[in-house]
Design an enzyme around this catalytic site. Structure first.
Site, mmCIF file in Angstrom:
data_model
loop_
_atom_site.group_PDB
_atom_site.id
_atom_site.type_symbol
_atom_site.label_atom_id
_atom_site.label_comp_id
_atom_site.label_asym_id
_atom_site.label_seq_id
_atom_site.Cartn_x
_atom_site.Cartn_y
_atom_site.Cartn_z
ATOM 1 C CG HIS A 40 -5.427 -48.186 5.772
ATOM 2 N ND1 HIS A 40 -5.603 -48.388 7.112
ATOM 3 C CD2 HIS A 40 -6.254 -49.041 5.142
ATOM 4 C CE1 HIS A 40 -6.494 -49.341 7.291
ATOM 5 N NE2 HIS A 40 -6.914 -49.755 6.114
ATOM 6 C CG HIS A 64 -10.194 -54.740 4.921
ATOM 7 N ND1 HIS A 64 -10.527 -54.573 6.238
ATOM 8 C CD2 HIS A 64 -9.378 -53.708 4.594
ATOM 9 C CE1 HIS A 64 -9.902 -53.494 6.705
ATOM 10 N NE2 HIS A 64 -9.217 -52.946 5.730
ATOM 11 N NE ARG A 141 -20.223 -46.212 5.644
ATOM 12 C CZ ARG A 141 -19.262 -47.102 5.739
ATOM 13 N NH1 ARG A 141 -19.426 -48.221 6.424
ATOM 14 N NH2 ARG A 141 -18.096 -46.905 5.153
ATOM 15 C CB CYS A 186 -24.131 -42.482 2.648
ATOM 16 S SG CYS A 186 -22.464 -42.896 3.177
ATOM 17 C CE1 TYR A 321 -18.547 -40.830 5.263
ATOM 18 C CE2 TYR A 321 -17.550 -41.398 7.362
ATOM 19 C CZ TYR A 321 -18.334 -41.734 6.281
ATOM 20 O OH TYR A 321 -18.894 -42.967 6.207
HETATM 21 C C1 HEM Z 1 -10.725 -49.452 5.495
HETATM 22 C C2 HEM Z 1 -7.408 -51.430 2.575
HETATM 23 C C3 HEM Z 1 -5.252 -53.523 6.407
HETATM 24 C C4 HEM Z 1 -8.534 -51.514 9.329
HETATM 25 C C5 HEM Z 1 -10.022 -49.858 4.367
HETATM 26 C C6 HEM Z 1 -10.421 -49.552 3.007
HETATM 27 C C7 HEM Z 1 -9.490 -50.083 2.196
HETATM 28 C C8 HEM Z 1 -8.510 -50.746 3.024
HETATM 29 C C9 HEM Z 1 -9.459 -50.013 0.671
HETATM 30 C C10 HEM Z 1 -11.676 -48.799 2.599
HETATM 31 C C11 HEM Z 1 -12.737 -49.833 2.613
HETATM 32 C C12 HEM Z 1 -14.056 -49.367 2.181
HETATM 33 O O1 HEM Z 1 -14.584 -48.360 2.739
HETATM 34 O O2 HEM Z 1 -14.567 -50.011 1.270
HETATM 35 C C13 HEM Z 1 -6.528 -52.141 3.357
HETATM 36 C C14 HEM Z 1 -5.372 -52.860 2.870
HETATM 37 C C15 HEM Z 1 -4.767 -53.427 3.969
HETATM 38 C C16 HEM Z 1 -5.554 -53.083 5.119
HETATM 39 C C17 HEM Z 1 -4.970 -52.935 1.402
HETATM 40 C C18 HEM Z 1 -3.544 -54.293 4.104
HETATM 41 C C19 HEM Z 1 -2.819 -54.816 3.282
HETATM 42 C C20 HEM Z 1 -5.989 -53.210 7.515
HETATM 43 C C21 HEM Z 1 -5.738 -53.711 8.847
HETATM 44 C C22 HEM Z 1 -6.666 -53.134 9.669
HETATM 45 C C23 HEM Z 1 -7.502 -52.286 8.853
HETATM 46 C C24 HEM Z 1 -4.636 -54.681 9.219
HETATM 47 C C25 HEM Z 1 -6.908 -53.293 11.141
HETATM 48 C C26 HEM Z 1 -6.105 -53.799 11.983
HETATM 49 C C27 HEM Z 1 -9.368 -50.738 8.537
HETATM 50 C C28 HEM Z 1 -10.414 -49.896 9.057
HETATM 51 C C29 HEM Z 1 -11.032 -49.290 7.948
HETATM 52 C C30 HEM Z 1 -10.360 -49.784 6.782
HETATM 53 C C31 HEM Z 1 -10.761 -49.701 10.528
HETATM 54 C C32 HEM Z 1 -12.163 -48.263 7.963
HETATM 55 C C33 HEM Z 1 -13.473 -48.934 7.915
HETATM 56 C C34 HEM Z 1 -14.597 -47.909 8.033
HETATM 57 O O3 HEM Z 1 -14.389 -46.775 8.464
HETATM 58 O O4 HEM Z 1 -15.700 -48.292 7.691
HETATM 59 N N1 HEM Z 1 -8.864 -50.589 4.346
HETATM 60 N N2 HEM Z 1 -6.613 -52.304 4.723
HETATM 61 N N3 HEM Z 1 -7.069 -52.366 7.555
HETATM 62 N N4 HEM Z 1 -9.353 -50.631 7.177
HETATM 63 FE FE1 HEM Z 1 -7.964 -51.451 5.955
HETATM 64 N N1 MTE Z 2 -23.423 -43.871 13.823
HETATM 65 C C1 MTE Z 2 -22.728 -44.855 14.423
HETATM 66 N N2 MTE Z 2 -22.764 -44.928 15.756
HETATM 67 N N3 MTE Z 2 -22.007 -45.746 13.708
HETATM 68 C C2 MTE Z 2 -21.933 -45.679 12.335
HETATM 69 O O1 MTE Z 2 -21.271 -46.501 11.703
HETATM 70 N N4 MTE Z 2 -22.624 -44.457 10.320
HETATM 71 C C3 MTE Z 2 -22.910 -43.091 9.859
HETATM 72 C C4 MTE Z 2 -24.169 -42.546 10.501
HETATM 73 N N5 MTE Z 2 -24.142 -42.768 11.920
HETATM 74 C C5 MTE Z 2 -22.641 -44.638 11.677
HETATM 75 C C6 MTE Z 2 -23.402 -43.753 12.479
HETATM 76 C C7 MTE Z 2 -23.058 -42.972 8.416
HETATM 77 S S1 MTE Z 2 -21.614 -42.909 7.521
HETATM 78 C C8 MTE Z 2 -24.281 -42.823 7.817
HETATM 79 S S2 MTE Z 2 -24.398 -42.543 6.147
HETATM 80 C C9 MTE Z 2 -25.529 -42.911 8.570
HETATM 81 O O2 MTE Z 2 -25.277 -43.205 9.943
HETATM 82 C C10 MTE Z 2 -26.399 -44.002 7.984
HETATM 83 O O3 MTE Z 2 -27.567 -44.150 8.723
HETATM 84 P P1 MTE Z 2 -28.511 -45.409 8.456
HETATM 85 O O4 MTE Z 2 -27.674 -46.656 8.569
HETATM 86 O O5 MTE Z 2 -29.598 -45.305 9.458
HETATM 87 O O6 MTE Z 2 -29.016 -45.267 7.041
#
Ligand code: HEM
Ligand code: MTE
Length: 470
Positions: A40, A64, A141, A186, A321
């Site tokens: 995940h 999501h 982002r 990014c 990353y």
């Molecule tokens: C990111 C799927 C449940 C927290 C993601 C991503 C996918 C995904 C595909 C990547 C999203 C993207 O970058 O476009 C799923 C599926 C789940 C699920 C299929 C359950 C069936 C959860 C739950 C939580 C959660 C329950 C929190 C309690 C997060 C977080 C990220 C993430 C924190 C990272 C977001 C980021 O770094 O920008 N998930 N997720 N997910 N998910 Fe889930």
């Molecule tokens: N810094 C914080 N605090 N939170 C974030 O989500 N995203 C990072 C970085 N710094 C991020 C962050 C990512 S993945 C990218 S690509 C760049 O910020 C994007 O910067 P911008 O939104 O100014 O284009």
């Protein structure tokens, strides 16, 4: 999904860990995520919803709510929530409204991939109109909600003899203020194309998650020297943002100390973008700029700098990353052992004509325009363009600004006017570009060679198809 069984909530509640299997619900669907937990992209957080409903969590982690995630979710479906239980499931706990109360107004021109947290890129045709990307067009982002503005950056950690706690105006008076023009890209830029080739996990970025701006601030190396940090004492410098998740964990990333301490790498604590104070989306009042590195290390809403012997413990440094190859086995291999991405490889993309567009009937030529960039301060030696699918190539005209060997941080724009081959009338043009950087690195020819599970660093030759009228 009539072909699947109805499952009672009390049965789902019994599936909370690997011994029983991990089940969860979304709306009226029941999903078995046991094997998905390890891979995940949001790591172990998913287990917070084990045996229950994800709906309330996804209010906050609203990233999501995209067709791409829904599609992956449906692949895990094992049943339907029993109608009597479905009626009692709270759709949302409203947790997001307070967390997202600092979101700014955004330019309507941006194409939004996720509204909360906000992730958007400009239309690629507009991206190369200016050598310096206007702030309103610069991609955004955000992993988390935009935080309340706090004007304070602290410096602590190994070897810090003089702890620092300063506002932007104190930074300006204490250290030399410089302006550096650098592109920021990014690591997920062009992920959508990689996903079209073979499915990957992550936001579906087109080719405009990149911009080129003038950043004004103070050198990180000056601030670290002032604090007393010396080379040899530390291996990494950690940056903490003011934005945090539902459990209060902030965004954090780190860079190697050799980069942070080297004044020639121009790492900045920046407070201005294109001559104006940073906007909320781009990290106001102060962010880190690490020229030549992927965007993820350039922490926005900077609150704390820590000199350290180890990399940041954050999810984004240790588990995300990273290039996760096809062969990586999430059940057995340890993601924290995989090298974090820092520098960007050589990249170029066509912004005009747009993929799928039609040329004007009375034109004999096509103008091809785009951007090119390489990480690590490597400049661009040349960009070749082909309008016949890579059979013949011609050199494009380059627009670039001299910044010195090894410090070529800004991007290069390219353009070429090519004759439309007469046998293409009523057909298609297959337009391609490929760049070579000053280390003579070139872009890979096809996606298969660089495909990776999270869809990062997609720099294979860019290709667009355009229709040519009779
Ligand atoms: C990111 C799927 C449940 C927290 C993601 C991503 C996918 C995904 C595909 C990547 C999203 C993207 O970058 O476009 C799923 C599926 C789940 C699920 C299929 C359950 C069936 C959860 C739950 C939580 C959660 C329950 C929190 C309690 C997060 C977080 C990220 C993430 C924190 C990272 C977001 C980021 O770094 O920008 N998930 N997720 N997910 N998910 Fe889930
Ligand atoms: N810094 C914080 N605090 N939170 C974030 O989500 N995203 C990072 C970085 N710094 C991020 C962050 C990512 S993945 C990218 S690509 C760049 O910020 C994007 O910067 P911008 O939104 O100014 O284009």
């Amino acid at each position: 999904r009539d072909d699947l069984p109805d499952i009672r909530r009390k049965d789902i509640e019994r599936h909370k860990d690997a011994s029983t299997g991990v089940w969860m619900t979304y709306r009226d669907g029941v999903y078995d995520v046991t094997d998905f937990v390890a891979e995940h992209p949001g790591n172990k957080k998913i287990l917070l919803a084990a045996g229950g409903a994800v709906d309330g969590f996804w209010d906050f982690y609203a990233i999501h709510h995209t067709p791409h995630v829904y599609r992956q979710l449906e692949e895990l479906r094992i049943g339907n929530l029993h109608p009597e239980d479905a009626a009692q499931t709270p759709a949302s706990n409203g947790s997001s409204s307070k967390a997202f109360s600092h979101e700014p107004r955004r330019a309507p021109v941006l194409q939004v991939h996720s509204a909360r947290p906000f992730n958007a890129e400009p239309p690629s045709e507009l991206l190369v109109d200016d050598f310096i990307t206007p702030t309103t067009l610069f991609f955004v982002r955000n992993h988390l909600p935009v935080p309340a503005m706090v004007d304070s950056v602290t410096v602590d950690g190994v070897g810090v003899h003089r702890p620092v706690n300063m506002s932007v105006s104190e930074m300006k008076t204490r250290f030399e203020v410089i302006t550096v023009t650098t592109a920021m890209q990014c690591a997920g830029n062009r992920r959508q194309e990689m996903d079209d080739f073979r499915s990957v996990k992550g936001l579906q970025w087109g080719s405009a998650a990149i911009g080129n701006a003038e950043w004004t601030g103070v050198r990180l190396s000056d601030v670290l020297a002032y604090a007393g940090v010396r080379e040899g004492d530390i291996e990494h410098v950690i940056f903490q943002g003011g934005d945090s998740d539902a459990e209060g964990t902030p965004y954090e990333a780190s860079i190697p100390a050799a980069i942070a301490l080297d004044p020639h790498r121009d790492v900045l604590l920046a407070f201005e973008m294109n001559g104006e104070p940073l906007t909320e989306d781009h990290g106001a009042p102060c962010r880190v700029i690490v020229p030549g590195f992927i965007g993820a290390r350039q922490v926005k809403w900077l609150r704390r700098i820590t000199a350290s012997r180890a990399v940041s413990e954050s999810h984004w440094q240790r588990a995300d990353y990273k290039i996760v190859p096809d062969s990586f086995n999430w059940a057995h291999d340890d993601i924290s052992e995989v090298m974090p991405i820092y520098e960007y490889p050589v990249q170029s993309a066509i912004c005009e004509p747009a993929d799928g567009s039609s040329l004007d009937a009375d034109e004999d030529t096509v103008v091809v325009r785009g951007y090119s960039w390489s990480g690590g301060g490597r400049g661009i030696l040349g960009v070749d363009v082909s309008v016949d699918g890579g059979v013949t190539w011609r050199a494009a005209r380059l627009t670039q600004t001299p910044q010195g060997v090894g410090r070529q941080w800004a991007w290069t724009l390219f353009d070429v006017e090519a004759a439309i081959p007469s046998d293409r009338r009523g057909g298609r043009l297959d337009v391609m570009c490929r760049a070579v950087d000053t280390a003579h690195n070139s872009q890979p020819g096809d996606i298969a060679a660089i495909w990776n599970q999270r869809g990062l660093l997609h720099n294979a030759c860019h290709r667009v198809t355009v229709h040519v009228p009779e």
